[in-house]
Scaffold this active site. Structure first.
Site, PDB file in Angstrom:
ATOM      1  N   GLY A 190     -35.194 -54.236 -17.117  1.00  0.00           N
ATOM      2  CA  GLY A 190     -33.836 -54.029 -17.594  1.00  0.00           C
ATOM      3  C   GLY A 190     -33.233 -52.690 -17.232  1.00  0.00           C
ATOM      4  O   GLY A 190     -32.107 -52.378 -17.643  1.00  0.00           O
TER       5      GLY A 190
ATOM      6  N   CYS B 264     -29.703 -52.973 -15.325  1.00  0.00           N
ATOM      7  CA  CYS B 264     -28.658 -53.475 -16.231  1.00  0.00           C
ATOM      8  C   CYS B 264     -28.257 -52.386 -17.224  1.00  0.00           C
ATOM      9  O   CYS B 264     -27.074 -52.169 -17.513  1.00  0.00           O
ATOM     10  CB  CYS B 264     -29.162 -54.691 -17.010  1.00  0.00           C
ATOM     11  SG  CYS B 264     -29.829 -56.022 -16.010  1.00  0.00           S
TER      12      CYS B 264
END
Length: 268
Positions: free
Chosen positions: A211, A214
């Site tokens: 992640g 993002c």
């Protein structure tokens, strides 16, 4: 901020990560942690866990367009971030809407997952080049995405300016070339073709980094919505993400996520 004050609003247009570490889930957690109101347009749904992406399903373009119209037509946004868009039709749909907005747009040109699973159809790469990147205030490719978009292969820090020049030729105002996969100390290069900023951070011994991309793009969008200029937003976003990586935790049997709530836990 008093109880009746609406915080700045940030919209993410991306895919859902059922494991909660990346995608829409990471974006909304980041936005909450940084003090903005996060909103979402879901472009695709993934079946995903710590071991990888087991499958994904695109939403119809009309469903994505309807979500965009609902949010932007009523609530509005002070910044917009894009992530996984999956197909040429979805990239076209989103690019068409973003071409008409006046707020900052952060494009994370997601091509593959942390595990190497493809999240963008090969035929959509040209649509990203042609239609999406020109809507971006900032585009945030990693080295693999730079090569996918421009055919420029970055092998050391000296290659970063050439990569940035090739990305800027596709139309964004700023390019942030993420050098985290280079050997040695990680260096990111941010440039608009004239001003140049380099950001370094220590390489953390933590494999739980799901992640990261993002989260960085969402943090940049959040700080832009809070009134920072692009270099300031990137600097603050890098500080937040570095802490999130440092506090990444194991989850399942594979790669765990960064900790979006690390400051909340630290200050509790």
């Amino acid at each position: 901020m008093d109880a009746m004050t609406t915080p700045p609003r940030v919209l993410t247009i991306a895919g859902s990560d059922s494991g909660g570490g990346a995608g829409i889930q990471a974006d909304l957690k980041t936005m909450l942690a940084l003090g903005v109101h996060g909103m979402s347009v879901i472009a695709a749904v993934t079946a995903q866990n710590s071991l990888g992406v087991q499958g994904y399903w695109e939403l119809p373009p009309e469903a994505v367009r309807a979500q965009l119209d609902s949010v932007l037509g009523d609530i509005g946004a002070q910044a917009i971030k894009t992530g996984m868009l999956a197909s040429p039709a979805l990239v076209e749909t989103v690019a068409e809407v973003l071409a008409g907005v006046t707020v900052p747009v952060v494009v994370d040109p997601v091509g593959v997952s942390k595990h190497g699973d493809s999240l963008l159809r090969p035929e959509a790469v040209e649509t990203v080049r042609r239609a999406l990147l020109s809507t971006a205030t900032v585009v945030t490719p990693n080295l693999w995405e730079v090569e996918q978009l421009t055919d420029v292969k970055v092998e050391d820090e000296a290659d970063l300016p050439r990569a940035a020049e090739a990305v800027l030729a596709l139309g964004p105002k700023w390019a942030l070339i993420k050098g985290g996969h280079l050997p040695g100390e990680p260096v990111d290069l941010l440039t608009d073709g004239s001003a140049e900023h380099r950001f370094t951070a220590e390489r953390l011994d933590n494999r739980h980094t799901h992640g990261t991309g993002c989260t960085l793009a969402s943090a940049i969008a959040s700080y832009l919505a809070l009134g920072e200029d692009v270099p300031g937003a990137v600097r603050l976003a890098k500080e937040y993400v570095t802490g999130a990586i440092a506090h990444g935790f194991p989850l399942g049997a594979g790669i765990g996520p960064v900790d979006h709530g690390w400051r909340l836990r630290r200050d509790a």
